[in-house]
Design a protein around this motif. Sequence first.
Motif, mmCIF file in Angstrom:
data_model
loop_
_atom_site.group_PDB
_atom_site.id
_atom_site.type_symbol
_atom_site.label_atom_id
_atom_site.label_comp_id
_atom_site.label_asym_id
_atom_site.label_seq_id
_atom_site.Cartn_x
_atom_site.Cartn_y
_atom_site.Cartn_z
ATOM 1 N N VAL A 195 0.998 -1.266 -0.052
ATOM 2 C CA VAL A 195 -0.184 -0.038 0.068
ATOM 3 C C VAL A 195 1.046 1.304 0.233
ATOM 4 O O VAL A 195 1.795 1.510 0.765
ATOM 5 N N GLY A 196 0.729 2.153 -1.193
ATOM 6 C CA GLY A 196 1.616 3.253 -1.314
ATOM 7 C C GLY A 196 2.406 3.128 -2.152
ATOM 8 O O GLY A 196 3.286 4.226 -2.540
ATOM 9 N N ASN A 200 0.454 3.772 -6.953
ATOM 10 C CA ASN A 200 -0.709 4.086 -6.005
ATOM 11 C C ASN A 200 -0.312 4.910 -5.016
ATOM 12 O O ASN A 200 -0.319 4.544 -3.612
ATOM 13 N N HIS A 202 -0.916 7.561 -3.532
ATOM 14 C CA HIS A 202 -1.764 8.635 -2.657
ATOM 15 C C HIS A 202 -2.541 7.601 -1.682
ATOM 16 O O HIS A 202 -3.157 8.102 -0.860
ATOM 17 N N HIS A 203 -2.089 6.470 -1.499
ATOM 18 C CA HIS A 203 -2.562 5.568 -0.590
ATOM 19 C C HIS A 203 -1.707 5.432 0.720
ATOM 20 O O HIS A 203 -0.446 5.494 0.487
ATOM 21 N N SER A 204 -2.189 5.104 1.954
ATOM 22 C CA SER A 204 -1.458 4.737 3.079
ATOM 23 C C SER A 204 -1.990 3.648 3.675
ATOM 24 O O SER A 204 -3.303 3.632 3.954
ATOM 25 N N THR A 227 6.947 7.472 0.640
ATOM 26 C CA THR A 227 5.489 7.226 0.389
ATOM 27 C C THR A 227 4.850 8.121 1.319
ATOM 28 O O THR A 227 5.381 8.842 2.223
ATOM 29 N N LYS A 228 3.550 7.977 1.166
ATOM 30 C CA LYS A 228 2.613 8.966 1.820
ATOM 31 C C LYS A 228 2.814 8.767 3.266
ATOM 32 O O LYS A 228 2.691 9.567 4.161
#
Length: 281
Positions: A195-196, A200, A202-204, A227-228
């Motif tokens: 995730v991130g 992608n 903008h995902h956390s 990452t975010k």
Amino acid sequence: MEKVFGLLGHPVGHSMSPLIHNNAFLKLGIEARYHAFDVKPEFVKEAIDGIRALNISGCNVTVPHKIAVMDFLDEINDEALQIGAVNTIVNKDGKLIGYNTDGRGYVKSLLDETEEDIREKSVLIIGAGGGARGVVTALLRHGVGNIEFTNRTIEKTIPLVKLAKEFHVPSATIEKEVAEENLINYDVIINTTSVGMSPNIHHSPLSLKLLKTDTIVSDLIYNPLETKLLQEAKERGGKTVNGIGMFVNQAALSFEHWTGVKPDITQMKKNVLQQLGGTTC
């Protein structure tokens, strides 16, 4: 005669492993070449047979084959058995031996980059896949105060809790929302999920609104470099560690298994950063 090394995975077109290993061979004057082999899941056995038939000196193994290859190797070392996955194969006179350098590479990068002793620290692991298993095994071998796990599917964390018990380290599974409300309890937070990851970005995997200052927040992802999750951690006064150190250190450990020689880790890191368009430090 030039030795051949490679990467078994699917897909592998994005991999930077050929770049760093071939550069290391060149710098050290080793007559060898590293190739990326795109192996579909149904051909894993044939790929391992090919290592023997072609006398390939060694291979890295990446997703989705780290578990599947274990059925076809002659020997697997204790650490890899404990992790339940192999990321490095050494061809020793026709005998294929499996190792896992992911966790050791991660812990080394964490210690090097934070310059902190984590033996008594409280750790939160996000995720319960293969990446988590390698990291958790290495952390438990190194020593931590206690460790908790959060994952979208809570049941998948059960083997990790059992693993922690084998090392007599206090552990528990916790819902994501509960973890977010109790971030003050953690000294180290580690994201082992994808995730991130680009694209992608903008995902956390976790909200860090209640993060305490100086918490170490680490992400196994290295594309993007920040990452975010790491951006938010930095904004809230956390110490951040991206995935480049783990990637480079696990690669260096694989290289050492194959050749008996330690490559220049600083140069490996520069190569990766240049490829990603980051600073070369």
